[in-house]
Design an enzyme around this catalytic site. Structure first.
Site, PDB file in Angstrom:
ATOM      1  N   ARG A  90      -6.937  -5.173  -7.715  1.00 41.98           N
ATOM      2  CA  ARG A  90      -6.256  -5.806  -6.708  1.00 41.98           C
ATOM      3  C   ARG A  90      -7.454  -6.104  -5.375  1.00 41.98           C
ATOM      4  O   ARG A  90      -6.945  -7.250  -4.968  1.00 41.98           O
ATOM      5  CB  ARG A  90      -5.343  -4.717  -6.094  1.00 41.98           C
ATOM      6  CG  ARG A  90      -4.573  -5.233  -5.030  1.00 41.98           C
ATOM      7  CD  ARG A  90      -3.340  -4.480  -4.554  1.00 41.98           C
ATOM      8  NE  ARG A  90      -3.152  -3.213  -5.106  1.00 41.98           N
ATOM      9  CZ  ARG A  90      -1.967  -3.005  -5.829  1.00 41.98           C
ATOM     10  NH1 ARG A  90      -1.399  -4.046  -6.655  1.00 41.98           N
ATOM     11  NH2 ARG A  90      -1.805  -1.830  -5.963  1.00 41.98           N
ATOM     12  N   TYR A  91      -8.320  -5.448  -5.331  1.00 39.85           N
ATOM     13  CA  TYR A  91      -9.142  -5.909  -3.925  1.00 39.85           C
ATOM     14  C   TYR A  91     -10.392  -6.420  -4.747  1.00 39.85           C
ATOM     15  O   TYR A  91     -10.888  -6.234  -5.735  1.00 39.85           O
ATOM     16  CB  TYR A  91      -9.568  -4.489  -3.194  1.00 39.85           C
ATOM     17  CG  TYR A  91      -8.574  -3.699  -2.728  1.00 39.85           C
ATOM     18  CD1 TYR A  91      -7.911  -4.480  -1.474  1.00 39.85           C
ATOM     19  CD2 TYR A  91      -7.851  -2.391  -3.052  1.00 39.85           C
ATOM     20  CE1 TYR A  91      -6.753  -3.665  -0.751  1.00 39.85           C
ATOM     21  CE2 TYR A  91      -6.992  -1.724  -2.533  1.00 39.85           C
ATOM     22  CZ  TYR A  91      -6.390  -2.798  -1.258  1.00 39.85           C
ATOM     23  OH  TYR A  91      -5.428  -1.849  -0.844  1.00 39.85           O
ATOM     24  N   ARG A  94     -13.654  -3.577  -5.754  1.00 42.54           N
ATOM     25  CA  ARG A  94     -13.459  -2.433  -6.254  1.00 42.54           C
ATOM     26  C   ARG A  94     -12.234  -2.187  -7.206  1.00 42.54           C
ATOM     27  O   ARG A  94     -11.217  -2.990  -7.058  1.00 42.54           O
ATOM     28  CB  ARG A  94     -13.338  -1.136  -5.208  1.00 42.54           C
ATOM     29  CG  ARG A  94     -12.057  -1.428  -4.334  1.00 42.54           C
ATOM     30  CD  ARG A  94     -12.494  -0.741  -3.031  1.00 42.54           C
ATOM     31  NE  ARG A  94     -11.477  -0.889  -2.029  1.00 42.54           N
ATOM     32  CZ  ARG A  94     -11.228  -1.997  -1.150  1.00 42.54           C
ATOM     33  NH1 ARG A  94     -11.710  -3.104  -1.360  1.00 42.54           N
ATOM     34  NH2 ARG A  94     -10.174  -1.855  -0.143  1.00 42.54           N
ATOM     35  N   CYS A 103      -2.113  14.746 -16.862  1.00 44.32           N
ATOM     36  CA  CYS A 103      -2.202  15.242 -15.527  1.00 44.32           C
ATOM     37  C   CYS A 103      -2.152  16.669 -15.642  1.00 44.32           C
ATOM     38  O   CYS A 103      -1.480  17.245 -16.509  1.00 44.32           O
ATOM     39  CB  CYS A 103      -1.036  14.915 -14.541  1.00 44.32           C
ATOM     40  SG  CYS A 103      -1.358  13.155 -14.445  1.00 44.32           S
ATOM     41  N   CYS A 107       3.706  15.435 -10.943  1.00 41.07           N
ATOM     42  CA  CYS A 107       4.528  15.354  -9.870  1.00 41.07           C
ATOM     43  C   CYS A 107       5.660  14.612  -9.662  1.00 41.07           C
ATOM     44  O   CYS A 107       5.835  13.615 -10.141  1.00 41.07           O
ATOM     45  CB  CYS A 107       3.404  15.021  -8.724  1.00 41.07           C
ATOM     46  SG  CYS A 107       1.780  15.300  -8.921  1.00 41.07           S
ATOM     47  N   CYS A 110       5.854  10.907  -8.347  1.00 39.71           N
ATOM     48  CA  CYS A 110       4.525   9.919  -8.794  1.00 39.71           C
ATOM     49  C   CYS A 110       5.070   8.487  -8.888  1.00 39.71           C
ATOM     50  O   CYS A 110       5.999   8.294  -9.398  1.00 39.71           O
ATOM     51  CB  CYS A 110       4.132  10.515 -10.318  1.00 39.71           C
ATOM     52  SG  CYS A 110       2.948   9.494 -10.956  1.00 39.71           S
ATOM     53  N   ARG A 112       3.361   6.410 -10.506  1.00 38.96           N
ATOM     54  CA  ARG A 112       2.903   5.905 -11.858  1.00 38.96           C
ATOM     55  C   ARG A 112       3.488   6.585 -13.105  1.00 38.96           C
ATOM     56  O   ARG A 112       3.148   6.518 -14.185  1.00 38.96           O
ATOM     57  CB  ARG A 112       1.312   5.940 -12.077  1.00 38.96           C
ATOM     58  CG  ARG A 112       0.585   4.694 -12.518  1.00 38.96           C
ATOM     59  CD  ARG A 112      -0.826   4.797 -12.462  1.00 38.96           C
ATOM     60  NE  ARG A 112      -1.202   4.362 -11.152  1.00 38.96           N
ATOM     61  CZ  ARG A 112      -2.581   4.795 -10.660  1.00 38.96           C
ATOM     62  NH1 ARG A 112      -3.070   5.693 -11.186  1.00 38.96           N
ATOM     63  NH2 ARG A 112      -2.954   4.125  -9.619  1.00 38.96           N
ATOM     64  N   ASP A 270       6.255   5.704  -2.034  1.00 39.95           N
ATOM     65  CA  ASP A 270       6.532   4.442  -2.468  1.00 39.95           C
ATOM     66  C   ASP A 270       7.996   4.468  -2.958  1.00 39.95           C
ATOM     67  O   ASP A 270       8.630   5.452  -3.242  1.00 39.95           O
ATOM     68  CB  ASP A 270       5.627   4.163  -4.055  1.00 39.95           C
ATOM     69  CG  ASP A 270       4.187   4.070  -3.417  1.00 39.95           C
ATOM     70  OD1 ASP A 270       3.760   3.220  -2.352  1.00 39.95           O
ATOM     71  OD2 ASP A 270       3.270   4.365  -4.147  1.00 39.95           O
ATOM     72  N   ASP A 307       1.671   1.176   0.947  1.00 44.37           N
ATOM     73  CA  ASP A 307       1.104   0.442  -0.055  1.00 44.37           C
ATOM     74  C   ASP A 307       2.171  -0.657  -0.168  1.00 44.37           C
ATOM     75  O   ASP A 307       3.491  -0.317  -0.533  1.00 44.37           O
ATOM     76  CB  ASP A 307       1.119   1.140  -1.330  1.00 44.37           C
ATOM     77  CG  ASP A 307      -0.250   0.979  -2.040  1.00 44.37           C
ATOM     78  OD1 ASP A 307      -0.668   0.004  -1.940  1.00 44.37           O
ATOM     79  OD2 ASP A 307      -0.846   1.751  -2.539  1.00 44.37           O
ATOM     80  N   LYS A 314      -2.834  -1.481   0.483  1.00 41.41           N
ATOM     81  CA  LYS A 314      -2.599  -0.615   1.852  1.00 41.41           C
ATOM     82  C   LYS A 314      -2.494  -1.263   2.778  1.00 41.41           C
ATOM     83  O   LYS A 314      -3.579  -1.753   3.296  1.00 41.41           O
ATOM     84  CB  LYS A 314      -3.477   0.815   1.514  1.00 41.41           C
ATOM     85  CG  LYS A 314      -3.472   1.305   0.352  1.00 41.41           C
ATOM     86  CD  LYS A 314      -4.487   2.406   0.033  1.00 41.41           C
ATOM     87  CE  LYS A 314      -4.754   3.081  -1.282  1.00 41.41           C
ATOM     88  NZ  LYS A 314      -5.095   2.125  -2.190  1.00 41.41           N
TER      89      LYS A 314
HETATM   90  C1  LIG Z   1      -5.870   2.556  -3.179  1.00 39.71           C
HETATM   91  C2  LIG Z   1      -6.620   1.633  -3.928  1.00 39.71           C
HETATM   92  C3  LIG Z   1      -8.125   1.367  -4.191  1.00 39.71           C
HETATM   93  C4  LIG Z   1      -8.878   1.823  -3.138  1.00 39.71           C
HETATM   94  O1  LIG Z   1      -8.542   1.739  -1.959  1.00 39.71           O
HETATM   95  P1  LIG Z   1      -9.554   2.054  -0.742  1.00 39.71           P
HETATM   96  O2  LIG Z   1      -8.794   1.695   0.562  1.00 39.71           O
HETATM   97  O3  LIG Z   1     -10.980   1.436  -0.825  1.00 39.71           O
HETATM   98  O4  LIG Z   1      -9.672   3.698  -0.773  1.00 39.71           O
HETATM   99  C5  LIG Z   1      -8.492   0.226  -4.982  1.00 39.71           C
HETATM  100  N1  LIG Z   1      -7.760  -0.181  -5.949  1.00 39.71           N
HETATM  101  C6  LIG Z   1      -6.277  -0.328  -5.707  1.00 39.71           C
HETATM  102  C7  LIG Z   1      -5.582  -0.701  -7.003  1.00 39.71           C
HETATM  103  C8  LIG Z   1      -5.845   0.635  -4.755  1.00 39.71           C
HETATM  104  O5  LIG Z   1      -4.660   1.133  -5.120  1.00 39.71           O
HETATM  105  S1  SF4 Z   2       0.900  11.912  -8.561  1.00 36.97           S
HETATM  106 FE1  SF4 Z   2       1.188  11.062 -10.644  1.00 36.97          FE
HETATM  107  S2  SF4 Z   2      -0.849  10.607 -11.345  1.00 36.97           S
HETATM  108 FE2  SF4 Z   2      -1.135  11.954  -9.775  1.00 36.97          FE
HETATM  109  S3  SF4 Z   2      -1.480  14.121 -10.602  1.00 36.97           S
HETATM  110 FE3  SF4 Z   2       0.857  13.736  -9.920  1.00 36.97          FE
HETATM  111  S4  SF4 Z   2       1.692  12.963 -11.795  1.00 36.97           S
HETATM  112 FE4  SF4 Z   2      -0.425  12.587 -11.950  1.00 36.97          FE
END
Ligand SMILES: *Cc1c(COP(=O)(O)O)cnc(C)c1O
Ligand code: SF4
Length: 379
Positions: A90-91, A94, A103, A107, A110, A112, A270, A307, A314
């Site tokens: 996305r960025y 990175r 996991c 959680c 979560c 995801r 989220d 986010d 973010k």
């Molecule tokens: C959070 C996140 C990162 C890392 O973000 P930082 O602000 O550098 O810690 C990188 N990629 C994605 C898709 C993210 O959600």
């Molecule tokens: S927040 Fe989601 S991905 Fe992270 S440890 Fe919990 S269940 Fe796993």
């Protein structure tokens, strides 16, 4: 088998467990179990003090997860930023590298949920694709191992991934996002930290949400990682009934510092399907931030971020410290709500930058109606 693996095997992990141990009715337990995995290991379970407490809420399913809340399954549009299944890019510089669907605990909040626990969506077989993608994109200098939880991999498999990354010359830093120090601190062993050390610079962001999670076991795990030279950060999620009280958050942040963990992000929850009951108004997060800054060490203050729904990344939000402008003076308030005037410098007469409003862009490319002055508070 190592101790942590044995502990995972002893987890509460079926609908039947929910009925027998927590008094759920069978139909609800069955539905909850099929919607999102259950896994609570004996260590984390032992942190529960009473039914419905902040530990319980994070790990024991709630029938509210079944609500038809109309919320999206992929609120951050991660799937549309995935050039290959194991990468979220996305960025500019990175990526997230999803190495396992597993996991140590599932959680309930979560973000995801749609992927985590489902090995058809995140799988070792996609790892090589991920490494190839990263190798062929020289702009990537920071890789964040995520998942699932990358420390669910055995030391051997994890080392293969780390080696693969270190073979790519443009990778400067490696980060691991792991909940292990919080939910299964027994996972942090000398064998693991000796291995991780070989791949420095390695950073770890962990995930504590409540002061009760800061136990002697968790401290020991964080000590071992810090002693291996790994800087530790924490990403907490703001959740109703868990940590949405300024005093609780203050205690958590202070305890983290005593474990050599630097608070990094505090996430607004989220808008993920089945997690609506955890959400708080943004004003609650702002109130908490207002009661941290100035009242305790600056080191204890995380960035409070949203986010952006739809995948904008973010976005930090702050309480309003700039009250306005009077001529060339900026009017500020401090943490005690005392007012101060800062005599600003006049702007340079020649401006080489485009006017501020030209820098705003809607995602769909249309001009934005927001007036920048309203956004930043001052001109
Ligand atoms: C959070 C996140 C990162 C890392 O973000 P930082 O602000 O550098 O810690 C990188 N990629 C994605 C898709 C993210 O959600
Ligand atoms: S927040 Fe989601 S991905 Fe992270 S440890 Fe919990 S269940 Fe796993």
């Amino acid at each position: 088998m190592e101790l942590w693996q044995e502990m995972l095997r002893q987890s509460v992990d079926t609908g039947k467990d929910l009925v027998e141990r927590f008094g759920f009715d069978e139909a609800a337990a069955k539905k909850l179990n099929s919607l999102f995995h259950i896994r609570i290991n004996p260590y984390y379970l032992s942190l529960i003090r009473y039914p419905g407490d902040p530990i319980w809420k994070q790990c024991i399913p709630d029938v509210q997860e079944l609500a038809e809340d109309g919320l999206p399954e992929d609120p951050l549009a991660e799937d549309s930023h995935s050039p290959v299944p194991s990468i979220v890019h996305r960025y500019p510089d990175r990526v997230l590298f999803l190495t396992t669907s597993q996991c140590s605990m599932y959680c309930r909040f979560c973000t995801r949920k749609r992927k985590v626990g489902d090995s058809s969506k995140i799988n070792m077989k996609y790892i090589q694709d991920g490494l190839n993608y990263i190798a062929s994109h020289p702009e990537i200098r920071d890789v964040i191992l995520s998942g699932g939880d990358p420390l669910m991999l055995t030391d051997y498999l994890l080392e293969r991934v780390l080696k693969g990354l270190r073979d790519i010359p443009h990778i400067q830093i490696i980060r691991l996002g792991t909940k292990m120090p919080c939910v299964l601190p027994q996972r942090i062993t000398l064998k693991l930290t000796r291995m991780l050390k070989k791949y420095h610079p390695v950073y770890i962001n962990t995930h504590f949400n409540h002061p009760w999670e800061c136990t002697p076991e968790a401290k020991r795990a964080c000590d071992m990682l810090a002693d291996a030279g790994i800087p530790l950060g924490n990403q907490a999620v703001l959740m109703k009934g868990v940590n949405d009280e300024p005093d609780v958050m203050l205690e958590l942040m202070r305890k983290l510092l005593t474990m050599r963990v630097r608070p990094y992000y505090l996430y607004q929850a989220d808008i993920t399907k089945g997690t609506d009951h955890f959400r708080t108004p943004v004003s609650k997060g702002l109130e908490i931030m207002d009661k941290l800054r100035g009242h305790t060490s600056g080191l204890a203050i995380p960035y409070y971020v949203i986010d952006a729904p739809g995948g904008g990344g973010k976005i930090p939000i702050l309480p309003q410290y700039v009250l306005g402008r009077a001529g060339k003076n900026i009017i500020l308030r401090n943490y005690k709500y005392e007012i101060f005037t800062y005599p600003d410098l006049e702007e340079e007469p020649v401006n080489h930058h485009p006017p501020v409003e030209k820098q705003f862009k809607r995602k769909n490319g249309k001009k934005k109606e927001l007036i920048p002055d309203e956004v930043v508070g001052v001109k």
